[in-house]
Design a protein around this motif. Structure first.
Motif, PDB file in Angstrom:
ATOM      1  N   PRO A  17       0.787  -0.922  -0.077  1.00  0.00           N
ATOM      2  CA  PRO A  17      -0.029   0.189  -0.038  1.00  0.00           C
ATOM      3  C   PRO A  17       0.950   1.128   0.065  1.00  0.00           C
ATOM      4  O   PRO A  17       1.984   1.211   0.294  1.00  0.00           O
ATOM      5  CB  PRO A  17      -0.756  -0.048   1.262  1.00  0.00           C
ATOM      6  CG  PRO A  17      -0.626  -1.594   1.761  1.00  0.00           C
ATOM      7  CD  PRO A  17       0.641  -1.872   1.183  1.00  0.00           C
ATOM      8  N   LEU A  18       0.350   2.497  -0.334  1.00  0.00           N
ATOM      9  CA  LEU A  18       0.938   3.736  -0.569  1.00  0.00           C
ATOM     10  C   LEU A  18       1.341   3.931   1.010  1.00  0.00           C
ATOM     11  O   LEU A  18       0.482   3.815   1.842  1.00  0.00           O
ATOM     12  CB  LEU A  18       0.225   4.727  -1.096  1.00  0.00           C
ATOM     13  CG  LEU A  18      -0.145   4.325  -2.622  1.00  0.00           C
ATOM     14  CD1 LEU A  18      -0.974   5.549  -3.182  1.00  0.00           C
ATOM     15  CD2 LEU A  18       1.321   4.379  -3.355  1.00  0.00           C
ATOM     16  N   ALA A  19       2.397   4.469   1.325  1.00  0.00           N
ATOM     17  CA  ALA A  19       2.766   5.123   2.625  1.00  0.00           C
ATOM     18  C   ALA A  19       3.168   6.619   2.591  1.00  0.00           C
ATOM     19  O   ALA A  19       3.440   7.358   1.407  1.00  0.00           O
ATOM     20  CB  ALA A  19       3.772   4.343   3.255  1.00  0.00           C
ATOM     21  N   GLY A  20       3.331   7.195   3.436  1.00  0.00           N
ATOM     22  CA  GLY A  20       3.572   8.670   3.502  1.00  0.00           C
ATOM     23  C   GLY A  20       5.152   8.745   3.492  1.00  0.00           C
ATOM     24  O   GLY A  20       5.661   9.014   2.363  1.00  0.00           O
ATOM     25  N   SER A  21       5.738   9.206   4.675  1.00  0.00           N
ATOM     26  CA  SER A  21       7.356   9.520   4.662  1.00  0.00           C
ATOM     27  C   SER A  21       7.993   8.147   4.418  1.00  0.00           C
ATOM     28  O   SER A  21       7.392   6.951   4.599  1.00  0.00           O
ATOM     29  CB  SER A  21       7.494  10.106   6.002  1.00  0.00           C
ATOM     30  OG  SER A  21       7.383   9.026   7.184  1.00  0.00           O
ATOM     31  N   ALA A  22       9.302   8.682   4.340  1.00  0.00           N
ATOM     32  CA  ALA A  22      10.290   7.497   4.269  1.00  0.00           C
ATOM     33  C   ALA A  22      10.301   6.468   5.332  1.00  0.00           C
ATOM     34  O   ALA A  22      10.494   5.334   5.158  1.00  0.00           O
ATOM     35  CB  ALA A  22      11.582   8.186   3.898  1.00  0.00           C
ATOM     36  N   LYS A  23      10.114   7.343   6.469  1.00  0.00           N
ATOM     37  CA  LYS A  23      10.001   6.300   7.685  1.00  0.00           C
ATOM     38  C   LYS A  23       8.887   5.260   7.682  1.00  0.00           C
ATOM     39  O   LYS A  23       9.036   4.235   8.320  1.00  0.00           O
ATOM     40  CB  LYS A  23      10.031   7.070   8.828  1.00  0.00           C
ATOM     41  CG  LYS A  23      11.256   8.208   9.232  1.00  0.00           C
ATOM     42  CD  LYS A  23      11.069   8.857  10.438  1.00  0.00           C
ATOM     43  CE  LYS A  23      12.512   9.487  10.662  1.00  0.00           C
ATOM     44  NZ  LYS A  23      12.302  10.428  11.820  1.00  0.00           N
ATOM     45  N   ASN A  24       7.651   5.994   7.247  1.00  0.00           N
ATOM     46  CA  ASN A  24       6.587   4.889   7.041  1.00  0.00           C
ATOM     47  C   ASN A  24       6.889   3.883   5.930  1.00  0.00           C
ATOM     48  O   ASN A  24       6.566   2.879   6.312  1.00  0.00           O
ATOM     49  CB  ASN A  24       5.219   5.734   6.404  1.00  0.00           C
ATOM     50  CG  ASN A  24       5.003   6.941   7.526  1.00  0.00           C
ATOM     51  OD1 ASN A  24       4.545   7.990   7.163  1.00  0.00           O
ATOM     52  ND2 ASN A  24       4.970   6.545   8.884  1.00  0.00           N
TER      53      ASN A  24
ATOM     54  N   ILE B 175       0.865  -1.812  10.177  1.00  0.00           N
ATOM     55  CA  ILE B 175       0.213  -2.999  10.319  1.00  0.00           C
ATOM     56  C   ILE B 175      -1.388  -2.788   9.694  1.00  0.00           C
ATOM     57  O   ILE B 175      -1.989  -3.517   8.950  1.00  0.00           O
ATOM     58  CB  ILE B 175       0.227  -3.480  11.633  1.00  0.00           C
ATOM     59  CG1 ILE B 175       1.458  -3.872  12.075  1.00  0.00           C
ATOM     60  CG2 ILE B 175      -0.818  -4.467  12.123  1.00  0.00           C
ATOM     61  CD1 ILE B 175       1.723  -4.053  13.548  1.00  0.00           C
ATOM     62  N   ASP B 176      -2.085  -1.676  10.111  1.00  0.00           N
ATOM     63  CA  ASP B 176      -3.321  -1.367   9.717  1.00  0.00           C
ATOM     64  C   ASP B 176      -3.452  -1.621   8.245  1.00  0.00           C
ATOM     65  O   ASP B 176      -4.488  -2.039   7.428  1.00  0.00           O
ATOM     66  CB  ASP B 176      -3.860  -0.224  10.179  1.00  0.00           C
ATOM     67  CG  ASP B 176      -4.081   0.016  11.607  1.00  0.00           C
ATOM     68  OD1 ASP B 176      -4.014  -1.304  12.255  1.00  0.00           O
ATOM     69  OD2 ASP B 176      -3.963   0.889  12.485  1.00  0.00           O
ATOM     70  N   ALA B 177      -2.511  -0.822   7.392  1.00  0.00           N
ATOM     71  CA  ALA B 177      -2.529  -0.761   5.913  1.00  0.00           C
ATOM     72  C   ALA B 177      -2.201  -1.992   5.255  1.00  0.00           C
ATOM     73  O   ALA B 177      -3.110  -2.313   4.474  1.00  0.00           O
ATOM     74  CB  ALA B 177      -1.508   0.285   5.557  1.00  0.00           C
ATOM     75  N   LEU B 178      -1.390  -2.867   5.703  1.00  0.00           N
ATOM     76  CA  LEU B 178      -1.359  -4.131   5.465  1.00  0.00           C
ATOM     77  C   LEU B 178      -2.615  -5.321   5.636  1.00  0.00           C
ATOM     78  O   LEU B 178      -2.734  -5.916   4.684  1.00  0.00           O
ATOM     79  CB  LEU B 178      -0.081  -5.005   6.037  1.00  0.00           C
ATOM     80  CG  LEU B 178       1.415  -4.115   5.559  1.00  0.00           C
ATOM     81  CD1 LEU B 178       2.297  -4.677   6.482  1.00  0.00           C
ATOM     82  CD2 LEU B 178       1.533  -4.430   4.078  1.00  0.00           C
ATOM     83  N   LEU B 179      -3.192  -4.869   6.677  1.00  0.00           N
ATOM     84  CA  LEU B 179      -4.317  -5.480   6.782  1.00  0.00           C
ATOM     85  C   LEU B 179      -5.483  -5.277   5.877  1.00  0.00           C
ATOM     86  O   LEU B 179      -6.120  -6.351   5.377  1.00  0.00           O
ATOM     87  CB  LEU B 179      -5.048  -5.265   8.388  1.00  0.00           C
ATOM     88  CG  LEU B 179      -4.265  -6.072   9.484  1.00  0.00           C
ATOM     89  CD1 LEU B 179      -4.267  -5.277  10.719  1.00  0.00           C
ATOM     90  CD2 LEU B 179      -4.578  -7.493   9.669  1.00  0.00           C
ATOM     91  N   GLU B 180      -5.597  -3.964   5.813  1.00  0.00           N
ATOM     92  CA  GLU B 180      -6.506  -3.406   4.831  1.00  0.00           C
ATOM     93  C   GLU B 180      -6.230  -4.097   3.319  1.00  0.00           C
ATOM     94  O   GLU B 180      -7.284  -4.208   2.687  1.00  0.00           O
ATOM     95  CB  GLU B 180      -6.631  -2.021   4.782  1.00  0.00           C
ATOM     96  CG  GLU B 180      -7.863  -1.366   3.928  1.00  0.00           C
ATOM     97  CD  GLU B 180      -7.872   0.247   4.117  1.00  0.00           C
ATOM     98  OE1 GLU B 180      -8.697   0.533   3.410  1.00  0.00           O
ATOM     99  OE2 GLU B 180      -7.289   0.650   4.969  1.00  0.00           O
ATOM    100  N   ALA B 181      -4.967  -4.234   3.073  1.00  0.00           N
ATOM    101  CA  ALA B 181      -4.530  -4.656   1.610  1.00  0.00           C
ATOM    102  C   ALA B 181      -4.726  -6.297   1.834  1.00  0.00           C
ATOM    103  O   ALA B 181      -4.450  -7.000   0.471  1.00  0.00           O
ATOM    104  CB  ALA B 181      -3.246  -4.229   1.503  1.00  0.00           C
ATOM    105  N   GLY B 182      -5.127  -6.953   2.740  1.00  0.00           N
ATOM    106  CA  GLY B 182      -4.999  -8.375   2.601  1.00  0.00           C
ATOM    107  C   GLY B 182      -3.699  -9.338   2.721  1.00  0.00           C
ATOM    108  O   GLY B 182      -3.571 -10.280   2.758  1.00  0.00           O
ATOM    109  N   ILE B 183      -2.709  -8.212   3.297  1.00  0.00           N
ATOM    110  CA  ILE B 183      -1.512  -8.888   3.208  1.00  0.00           C
ATOM    111  C   ILE B 183      -1.360  -9.496   4.627  1.00  0.00           C
ATOM    112  O   ILE B 183      -0.777 -10.814   4.605  1.00  0.00           O
ATOM    113  CB  ILE B 183      -0.446  -7.916   2.910  1.00  0.00           C
ATOM    114  CG1 ILE B 183      -0.341  -7.465   1.359  1.00  0.00           C
ATOM    115  CG2 ILE B 183       1.107  -8.395   3.237  1.00  0.00           C
ATOM    116  CD1 ILE B 183       0.581  -6.381   1.090  1.00  0.00           C
ATOM    117  N   LEU B 184      -1.979  -8.971   5.631  1.00  0.00           N
ATOM    118  CA  LEU B 184      -2.242  -9.481   6.936  1.00  0.00           C
ATOM    119  C   LEU B 184      -3.561  -9.950   6.981  1.00  0.00           C
ATOM    120  O   LEU B 184      -4.382  -9.284   6.692  1.00  0.00           O
ATOM    121  CB  LEU B 184      -1.660  -8.488   7.969  1.00  0.00           C
ATOM    122  CG  LEU B 184      -0.059  -8.208   7.783  1.00  0.00           C
ATOM    123  CD1 LEU B 184       0.144  -7.119   8.842  1.00  0.00           C
ATOM    124  CD2 LEU B 184       1.014  -9.157   7.602  1.00  0.00           C
ATOM    125  N   VAL B 185      -3.920 -11.140   7.850  1.00  0.00           N
ATOM    126  CA  VAL B 185      -5.226 -11.482   7.926  1.00  0.00           C
ATOM    127  C   VAL B 185      -5.559 -11.826   9.381  1.00  0.00           C
ATOM    128  O   VAL B 185      -4.617 -11.822   9.984  1.00  0.00           O
ATOM    129  CB  VAL B 185      -5.534 -12.463   6.893  1.00  0.00           C
ATOM    130  CG1 VAL B 185      -5.378 -12.086   5.579  1.00  0.00           C
ATOM    131  CG2 VAL B 185      -4.772 -13.714   7.167  1.00  0.00           C
TER     132      VAL B 185
END
Length: 422
Positions: A61-68, A120-130
């Motif tokens: 998923p898209l992320a904001g800063s380089a740290k994200n 983690i929340d973004a990866l859950l929304e993308a279905g990478i984490l379930v």
């Protein structure tokens, strides 16, 4: 009777009570410690890779800063790693900001609550984490939130990973939770020592000569488990204070079964493993000013391995009832059988019975970890790579005699010093 008893006549509860009264003085029963469900695999943010190469493997998923971005890639790499090698496990991670603040010493500065949890929340929304198991906020259960990597992640071929060990001096509280601390002369000394030893380990070619092993860029798959040769850095873990615990962990060879460790090679040379046999009984007898005769774990009528487990349990529990319950649970037997075993161990070791169920186990670990530290330092000074496995060491066969001499000299010196502390 249990499968560990061998032709031993049945004992009455009256006999057990009499023998307990003979060899044990009653101790106060401490407060019970809450035990939650078994922990899952904790989120590891230690694996690094070429971010461009990883982006070819997985659409993130898209992320904001380089740290994200760094945080998201690290969480995703750990998820793929878990799916490949630990598919039966969940991954646990705290969502409490205070926990991230309290343990920041042990992570990359970029991996904060505000970078990792949103990743983690973004990866859950993308279905990478379930299968997210979100624990209620503000509820102190001792159980962290957890998730599973999507099963299809196991099909991804990871680029070459590198492992960053992070803080090498780690302090846990009595319950095993990582806590912050102020540096002192001891921590600074140990950190400087480990920097040198870890550098020498990284420069050595440590391998495993097992023909049946299956290899990829990051792992060696053996009989039902995997090891990760990139994990060569050691770190030291204390528990409950600087005089408790202190053993060295982190080297991938420590995860090998003993039958596989005999096939380790160092810089292409075959190796030998030497260990301190019965190190804790020997230390206790030395502290008591006595000499251990024979094998500490050999008691007629009992399996040696069972006696060894029970002996160690006696050293790591605080009172008689706790010891009896722990032995019964660990061995899968009833309390009467556990008590009979405890009494037989005490009959075998009357000179050190005062140390049983006294909680001395972590102090003994601290002593054996100091022996390990001094052996590692001395072998490093001699230019010899030594791989520690708690109370044993692996070296190239040509250095067996040197290691044996260093181990004996170090044990005698540390044991003599330890005797003065009691």
């Amino acid at each position: 009777m249990t499968r560990w008893l061998v032709d031993t006549p049945a004992k009455s509860k009256h006999d057990l009570a009499q023998r307990r009264q003979q060899f044990w003085k009653p101790r106060a029963i401490g407060d019970e410690v809450w035990q939650g469900r078994d922990r899952d695999r904790a989120l590891r943010l230690s694996w690094r890779c070429n971010e461009y190469e990883f982006a070819k493997c997985l659409d993130l998923p898209l992320a904001g800063s380089a740290k994200n971005v760094r945080a998201m890639i690290s969480v995703a790499v750990d998820a793929v790693h878990t799916a490949l090698h630990f598919p039966e496990l969940r991954v646990s991670c705290s969502r409490r900001n205070g926990w991230w603040q309290e343990t920041r010493r042990y992570r990359d500065p970029d991996f904060t609550y505000y970078n990792v949890v949103p990743a983690i929340d973004a990866l859950l929304e993308a279905g990478i984490l379930v299968d997210y198991d979100l624990q209620p906020a503000g509820r102190s259960t001792g159980v962290q939130s957890s998730y599973r990597p999507a099963p299809w992640l196991a099909e991804i071929i990871l680029p070459e990973l590198r492992y960053e060990v992070g803080e090498v001096i780690r302090l846990r509280d009595a319950e095993g939770r990582l806590i912050d601390y102020r540096d002192n002369d001891k921590t600074r000394r140990d950190r400087a020592m480990l920097a040198k030893i870890n550098r020498s380990l990284a420069e050595a070619a440590i391998d495993l000569d097992v023909p049946a092993a299956v290899r990829d860029a990051n792992a060696i798959r053996l009989d039902g488990y995997s090891v990760f040769p990139g994990m060569t850095s050691l770190y030291r873990v204390y528990k409950g204070g600087w005089d408790r615990g202190g053993r060295f962990y982190g080297g991938w060879w420590q995860s090998c079964r003993k039958t596989h460790r005999q096939h380790l090679t160092i810089d292409g040379h075959r190796t030998i493993e030497l260990d301190y046999q019965q190190i804790h009984p020997r230390l206790l007898y030395g502290i008591a000013g006595r000499h251990l005769e024979g094998d500490a774990y050999t008691i007629p009528g009992w399996d040696r391995g069972v006696v060894k487990k029970a002996f160690n349990t006696l050293l790591n529990t605080q009172d008689f009832k706790e010891a009896r319950g722990a032995i019964a649970k660990n061995l899968g037997t009833d309390r009467d059988t556990a008590e009979w075993l405890m009494l037989d161990i005490t009959m075998r070791h009357p000179d050190i019975k005062s140390y049983f169920h006294s909680g001395i186990g972590m102090t003994l670990q601290n002593i054996d970890s100091e022996i390990c530290r001094q052996v590692l330092v001395e072998m490093y000074r001699k230019g010899i790579v030594a791989l520690p496995v708690h109370d044993s060491f692996v070296v190239a066969e040509e250095h067996e005699d040197t290691l044996s001499q260093v181990m004996q000299t170090t044990f005698d010196a540390v044991a003599k010093t330890a005797k003065k502390l009691f």
